[in-house]
Design a protein around this motif. Structure first.
Motif, short mmCIF file in Angstrom:
data_model
loop_
_atom_site.label_atom_id
_atom_site.label_comp_id
_atom_site.label_asym_id
_atom_site.label_seq_id
_atom_site.Cartn_x
_atom_site.Cartn_y
_atom_site.Cartn_z
N LEU A 53 0.81 -1.21 0.00
CA LEU A 53 0.00 0.00 0.00
C LEU A 53 0.85 1.27 0.00
O LEU A 53 0.63 2.18 -0.82
CB LEU A 53 -0.94 -0.01 1.21
CG LEU A 53 -1.92 1.17 1.30
CD1 LEU A 53 -2.93 1.09 0.17
CD2 LEU A 53 -2.63 1.17 2.66
N LEU A 54 1.82 1.35 0.87
CA LEU A 54 2.64 2.55 1.00
C LEU A 54 3.95 2.47 0.23
O LEU A 54 4.73 3.43 0.23
CB LEU A 54 2.94 2.84 2.48
CG LEU A 54 1.72 3.00 3.39
CD1 LEU A 54 2.16 3.33 4.81
CD2 LEU A 54 0.77 4.06 2.87
N SER A 55 4.19 1.33 -0.41
CA SER A 55 5.47 1.17 -1.11
C SER A 55 5.52 1.97 -2.40
O SER A 55 6.60 2.42 -2.81
CB SER A 55 5.74 -0.31 -1.41
OG SER A 55 4.73 -0.85 -2.25
N VAL A 56 4.37 2.19 -3.05
CA VAL A 56 4.36 2.97 -4.30
C VAL A 56 4.75 4.41 -4.06
O VAL A 56 5.68 4.92 -4.69
CB VAL A 56 3.00 2.86 -5.00
CG1 VAL A 56 2.94 3.82 -6.19
CG2 VAL A 56 2.74 1.43 -5.46
N PRO A 57 4.10 5.15 -3.13
CA PRO A 57 4.57 6.52 -2.87
C PRO A 57 5.98 6.57 -2.31
O PRO A 57 6.72 7.52 -2.61
CB PRO A 57 3.54 7.07 -1.86
CG PRO A 57 2.83 5.89 -1.32
CD PRO A 57 2.86 4.86 -2.39
N SER A 58 6.36 5.58 -1.52
CA SER A 58 7.72 5.55 -1.01
C SER A 58 8.74 5.42 -2.14
O SER A 58 9.78 6.09 -2.15
CB SER A 58 7.88 4.40 -0.01
OG SER A 58 9.23 4.27 0.39
N ARG A 81 10.54 -2.35 2.34
CA ARG A 81 10.96 -2.22 3.75
C ARG A 81 10.43 -0.93 4.36
O ARG A 81 10.00 -0.90 5.51
CB ARG A 81 12.49 -2.25 3.84
CG ARG A 81 13.12 -3.60 3.60
CD ARG A 81 14.57 -3.61 4.03
NE ARG A 81 15.35 -2.67 3.23
CZ ARG A 81 15.96 -2.98 2.09
NH1 ARG A 81 15.86 -4.22 1.62
NH2 ARG A 81 16.66 -2.08 1.43
N ARG A 82 10.45 0.13 3.57
CA ARG A 82 9.95 1.42 4.04
C ARG A 82 8.45 1.33 4.35
O ARG A 82 7.98 1.84 5.37
CB ARG A 82 10.20 2.47 2.96
CG ARG A 82 9.79 3.86 3.35
CD ARG A 82 10.81 4.45 4.29
NE ARG A 82 10.57 5.89 4.41
CZ ARG A 82 10.38 6.53 5.55
NH1 ARG A 82 10.41 5.86 6.70
NH2 ARG A 82 10.20 7.83 5.58
N ALA A 83 7.70 0.68 3.48
CA ALA A 83 6.27 0.51 3.71
C ALA A 83 6.02 -0.30 4.98
O ALA A 83 5.10 0.00 5.74
CB ALA A 83 5.63 -0.17 2.50
#
Length: 332
Positions: free
Chosen positions: A210-215, A228-230
């Protein structure tokens, strides 16, 4: 100093809001309102990009089916079979049918590929909108330079992971069905594996994708660095992220169905009234409905996802300070 009377609370300082969202931890209302504001503020790089991709992709099945309908009789058998149930299509007619629906599959795959790139563009659009800045379609596309294939690789990685998960889960079911005479053990294991797979997919999608694309698009991360960031950003926030994502999916799904229903209805009526145009009416109405759905689903869902990303960074890293600096509200 201003005195505060007993029983009264001192008002909080006003929230900085240079763009679509207030620069503070966001609530559900902030995200939904911010997503609407983001899309309205920058329709060209959100709705325009989604419609452009969907229209180009869906033009393939629409063009192929229209050409086959008006230049030959390879698709006429559906109309004939509706009038005469005993009618059996020939080889050329079956080939025409496979070609028509195969072109639709090709268009759908291309649309999915394009929407992956649009999601990357929306990440930059959302970040700019939070600062009160507007990106054109060309600027949003240029901002994804150097990250496009990584973005495709990220989506492909999760798609392959999902397929492999279903294959691995199917192995014990198939083995039990072949080895054991009774089908009951295979059915029991299958019924157990389905909810496990669904739960695993929901968990992986929420914590890892979910959050890996903007990251990936907004930070200096590779594919695995973005994952990993997500994972780190979503730690302790699973149910909140999942709830907002599900609510967003329900909203855009309901809205797109309402808009697309009249088109599907017209296609069905044409197919009944003029059976010789059955395939064209069916695929044509479906293609147009896909374009309209893309105009609603991708921009709004992408906006909410990116606002969730900004919200998590604000909550965990005080990212609002950096956003204020970028907006020129604070001096470095």
């Amino acid at each position: 100093m201003q005195s505060v009377q007993p029983g009264w609370t001192q008002p909080l300082p006003p929230t900085h809001k240079p763009g679509a969202i207030p620069l503070r931890p966001l609530g559900l209302g902030d995200m939904l309102d911010g997503a609407f504001r983001l899309v309205r503020f920058n329709p060209g790089a959100t709705v325009g990009a989604s419609v452009l991709v969907a229209a180009i992709a869906m033009a393939i099945p629409l063009g192929v089916t229209a050409a086959m309908t008006f230049t030959g009789d390879s698709l006429d058998f559906l109309g004939t079979s509706l009038e005469d149930p005993a009618y059996t299509p020939g080889t050329s007619e079956l080939i025409g049918m496979v070609t028509a629906f195969g072109s639709y599959v090709v268009g759908a795959v291309l649309q999915g590929f394009g929407m992956i790139l649009v999601s990357g563009m929306i990440s930059h659009v959302a970040h700019a909108a939070a600062l009160g800045r507007k990106l054109t379609l060309g600027q949003a596309w240029s901002a994804t330079h150097g990250k496009r294939w990584r973005l495709v690789g990220l989506a492909t990685l999760f798609a392959v992971f999902g397929v492999l998960s279903w294959i691995v889960a199917a192995v014990p079911v198939v083995v039990l069905a072949v080895v054991v005479d009774s089908p009951i053990p295979a059915i029991v294991v299958g019924l157990f594996m389905i909810p496990v797979l669904v739960a695993g997919w929901i968990f992986a999608s929420t914590r890892l994708y979910l959050l890996s694309v903007p990251s990936l698009m907004l930070e200096q991360n590779g594919v695995f660095g973005a994952i990993r960031r997500a994972w780190n950003l979503s730690r302790g926030q699973f149910w909140r992220l999942l709830g907002i994502a599900l609510l967003t999916a329900i909203i855009v799904g309901f809205a797109s169905q309402i808009v697309a229903f009249p088109i599907s209805l017209v296609g069905s009526v044409v197919a009944v009234v003029a059976p010789e145009y059955y395939v064209l009416a069916t695929l044509g109405s479906s293609a147009i409905a896909q374009v309209i759905a893309a105009a609603i689903t991708t921009p709004f869902t992408g906006a909410v996802t990116n606002l969730q990303y900004l919200d998590q960074r604000i909550r965990k890293e005080s990212y609002e300070v950096e956003l204020m600096e970028q907006a020129g509200l604070l001096s470095r």
